[in-house]
Design a protein around this motif. Sequence first.
Motif, PDB file in Angstrom:
ATOM      1  N   ARG A 120       0.823  -1.196   0.000  1.00  0.00           N
ATOM      2  CA  ARG A 120       0.000   0.000   0.000  1.00  0.00           C
ATOM      3  C   ARG A 120       0.866   1.259   0.000  1.00  0.00           C
ATOM      4  N   ARG A 121       1.992   1.179   0.689  1.00  0.00           N
ATOM      5  CA  ARG A 121       2.878   2.345   0.749  1.00  0.00           C
ATOM      6  C   ARG A 121       3.675   2.533  -0.539  1.00  0.00           C
ATOM      7  N   MET A 122       3.865   1.466  -1.256  1.00  0.00           N
ATOM      8  CA  MET A 122       4.646   1.543  -2.493  1.00  0.00           C
ATOM      9  C   MET A 122       3.860   0.880  -3.612  1.00  0.00           C
ATOM     10  N   PRO A 123       2.832   1.572  -4.089  1.00  0.00           N
ATOM     11  CA  PRO A 123       1.897   0.952  -5.030  1.00  0.00           C
ATOM     12  C   PRO A 123       2.530   0.611  -6.375  1.00  0.00           C
ATOM     13  N   ASN A 124       3.554   1.333  -6.750  1.00  0.00           N
ATOM     14  CA  ASN A 124       4.132   1.091  -8.070  1.00  0.00           C
ATOM     15  C   ASN A 124       5.276   0.072  -8.033  1.00  0.00           C
ATOM     16  N   VAL A 125       5.329  -0.696  -6.992  1.00  0.00           N
ATOM     17  CA  VAL A 125       6.302  -1.775  -6.932  1.00  0.00           C
ATOM     18  C   VAL A 125       5.549  -3.086  -7.097  1.00  0.00           C
ATOM     19  N   THR A 126       5.999  -3.908  -8.002  1.00  0.00           N
ATOM     20  CA  THR A 126       5.301  -5.168  -8.190  1.00  0.00           C
ATOM     21  C   THR A 126       5.572  -6.093  -7.010  1.00  0.00           C
ATOM     22  N   GLN A 127       4.637  -7.037  -6.866  1.00  0.00           N
ATOM     23  CA  GLN A 127       4.729  -7.989  -5.773  1.00  0.00           C
ATOM     24  C   GLN A 127       6.055  -8.745  -5.824  1.00  0.00           C
ATOM     25  N   ARG A 128       6.400  -9.134  -7.007  1.00  0.00           N
ATOM     26  CA  ARG A 128       7.630  -9.901  -7.163  1.00  0.00           C
ATOM     27  C   ARG A 128       8.860  -9.103  -6.744  1.00  0.00           C
ATOM     28  N   MET A 129       8.915  -7.846  -7.168  1.00  0.00           N
ATOM     29  CA  MET A 129      10.050  -7.002  -6.806  1.00  0.00           C
ATOM     30  C   MET A 129      10.100  -6.791  -5.304  1.00  0.00           C
ATOM     31  N   LEU A 130       8.936  -6.564  -4.733  1.00  0.00           N
ATOM     32  CA  LEU A 130       8.889  -6.321  -3.297  1.00  0.00           C
ATOM     33  C   LEU A 130       9.430  -7.540  -2.543  1.00  0.00           C
ATOM     34  N   THR A 131       8.924  -8.708  -2.919  1.00  0.00           N
ATOM     35  CA  THR A 131       9.420  -9.928  -2.294  1.00  0.00           C
ATOM     36  C   THR A 131      10.929 -10.025  -2.435  1.00  0.00           C
ATOM     37  N   ASN A 132      11.376  -9.795  -3.632  1.00  0.00           N
ATOM     38  CA  ASN A 132      12.798  -9.864  -3.933  1.00  0.00           C
ATOM     39  C   ASN A 132      13.631  -8.963  -3.036  1.00  0.00           C
ATOM     40  N   GLN A 133      13.256  -7.720  -3.022  1.00  0.00           N
ATOM     41  CA  GLN A 133      14.023  -6.746  -2.258  1.00  0.00           C
ATOM     42  C   GLN A 133      13.985  -7.063  -0.772  1.00  0.00           C
ATOM     43  N   LEU A 134      12.829  -7.495  -0.301  1.00  0.00           N
ATOM     44  CA  LEU A 134      12.729  -7.848   1.109  1.00  0.00           C
ATOM     45  C   LEU A 134      13.631  -9.037   1.437  1.00  0.00           C
ATOM     46  N   ARG A 135      13.635  -9.997   0.539  1.00  0.00           N
ATOM     47  CA  ARG A 135      14.466 -11.185   0.775  1.00  0.00           C
ATOM     48  C   ARG A 135      15.946 -10.856   0.786  1.00  0.00           C
ATOM     49  N   GLU A 136      16.317  -9.940  -0.080  1.00  0.00           N
ATOM     50  CA  GLU A 136      17.724  -9.559  -0.130  1.00  0.00           C
ATOM     51  C   GLU A 136      18.126  -8.788   1.121  1.00  0.00           C
ATOM     52  N   LEU A 137      17.255  -7.931   1.547  1.00  0.00           N
ATOM     53  CA  LEU A 137      17.546  -7.191   2.776  1.00  0.00           C
ATOM     54  C   LEU A 137      17.636  -8.160   3.950  1.00  0.00           C
ATOM     55  N   GLU A 138      16.781  -9.161   3.912  1.00  0.00           N
ATOM     56  CA  GLU A 138      16.812 -10.159   4.970  1.00  0.00           C
ATOM     57  C   GLU A 138      18.129 -10.950   4.910  1.00  0.00           C
ATOM     58  N   ALA A 139      18.511 -11.326   3.690  1.00  0.00           N
ATOM     59  CA  ALA A 139      19.745 -12.093   3.517  1.00  0.00           C
ATOM     60  C   ALA A 139      20.958 -11.293   3.982  1.00  0.00           C
ATOM     61  N   ASP A 140      20.872  -9.996   3.867  1.00  0.00           N
ATOM     62  CA  ASP A 140      21.974  -9.146   4.298  1.00  0.00           C
ATOM     63  C   ASP A 140      21.899  -8.823   5.788  1.00  0.00           C
ATOM     64  N   GLY A 141      20.893  -9.363   6.420  1.00  0.00           N
ATOM     65  CA  GLY A 141      20.808  -9.181   7.868  1.00  0.00           C
ATOM     66  C   GLY A 141      20.328  -7.810   8.300  1.00  0.00           C
ATOM     67  N   LEU A 142      19.684  -7.107   7.398  1.00  0.00           N
ATOM     68  CA  LEU A 142      19.231  -5.761   7.747  1.00  0.00           C
ATOM     69  C   LEU A 142      17.799  -5.750   8.291  1.00  0.00           C
ATOM     70  N   ILE A 143      17.010  -6.709   7.825  1.00  0.00           N
ATOM     71  CA  ILE A 143      15.641  -6.787   8.340  1.00  0.00           C
ATOM     72  C   ILE A 143      15.343  -8.231   8.746  1.00  0.00           C
ATOM     73  N   SER A 144      14.341  -8.379   9.586  1.00  0.00           N
ATOM     74  CA  SER A 144      13.926  -9.724   9.986  1.00  0.00           C
ATOM     75  C   SER A 144      12.512  -9.973   9.491  1.00  0.00           C
ATOM     76  N   ARG A 145      12.231 -11.219   9.260  1.00  0.00           N
ATOM     77  CA  ARG A 145      10.953 -11.623   8.687  1.00  0.00           C
ATOM     78  C   ARG A 145      10.328 -12.642   9.624  1.00  0.00           C
ATOM     79  N   THR A 146       9.153 -12.312  10.120  1.00  0.00           N
ATOM     80  CA  THR A 146       8.492 -13.210  11.058  1.00  0.00           C
ATOM     81  C   THR A 146       7.166 -13.669  10.476  1.00  0.00           C
ATOM     82  N   VAL A 147       7.037 -14.971  10.354  1.00  0.00           N
ATOM     83  CA  VAL A 147       5.808 -15.536   9.802  1.00  0.00           C
ATOM     84  C   VAL A 147       4.919 -16.007  10.940  1.00  0.00           C
ATOM     85  N   PHE A 148       3.676 -15.576  10.938  1.00  0.00           N
ATOM     86  CA  PHE A 148       2.719 -16.037  11.928  1.00  0.00           C
ATOM     87  C   PHE A 148       1.848 -17.096  11.270  1.00  0.00           C
ATOM     88  N   PRO A 149       1.810 -18.281  11.863  1.00  0.00           N
ATOM     89  CA  PRO A 149       1.070 -19.393  11.238  1.00  0.00           C
ATOM     90  C   PRO A 149      -0.426 -19.214  11.408  1.00  0.00           C
TER      91      PRO A 149
END
Lengths: 120, 120
Positions: B49-78
Amino acid sequence: MPRIRHTTLTCSPGCTVEATLELFGGKWKALILYHLFEDGVLRFGEFRRRMPNVTQRMLTNQLRELEADGLISRTVFPEVPPRVEYELTDLGKTLKPVIQALKKWGDRYAHALQGRETGT
Amino acid sequence: MPRIRHTTLTCSPGCTVEATLELFGGKWKALILYHLFEDGVLRFGEFRRRMPNVTQRMLTNQLRELEADGLISRTVFPEVPPRVEYELTDLGKTLKPVIQALKKWGDRYAHALQGRETGT
DNA sequence: GCCACTAGTGTCAGGAATGATACCATGCCG
DNA sequence: CGGCATGGTATCATTCCTGACACTAGTGGC
């Protein structure tokens, strides 16, 4: 040759962050700026010596883009062999805190960058 | 998917500048980080919602890379529907002055960015 | 049963970014 | 005259980035 630029800076509150990044997000631009902050004035050949793994074409490209963005100035001396000097414009100088912040972070957290794909 | 990384940080004195930039030089990473600094914790959909012109795929990608670099954490709630929360790690938080410097510059010198190709 | 919701993933394609290489002009030096 | 130095260009190829679009799972609601 740069990525698409922002024209309306209203796309989101953090838009200016992206926009700023586009100015020196080129592969070698930050490095060019960094060297200019260090040395003040640099000739084309001096850049080449400081950044040996940058091709001539890329260097020219990045310098021209920085010039087009008004961050650096290019002065040609009509001599032989030719001499061209690059230095920061007033606008370019205002980027100093930004580059410094990048450098500072990199120096301190360099360890976080290790263990990646092979690079330079 | 990021550009080639620096492994030996000895290529040049300003190398760490480049290396740092590679961490969030991705097209949307700085924006992601910016929003996290603003909001603390964000769900995937909130990013969208905050970045409407970013595709879902790109968003996932960028988030994953940031996560891989240890800059952000990703928490999944089951839960159902699924819920995933992103937030800055301690390392990520140390980037705050850098992002702030970018934002500050962009806000002040935005006029220097005008008159370019069409963008967002 | 059918649809919606969330947070994705898979595949494909186009274009931009980057690199390698070769080439150019001019004037000095020997 | 030949070679060197500087600061580039031109051309081509390739690789990388980014986007469009379709598709998925599991459950709740009607």
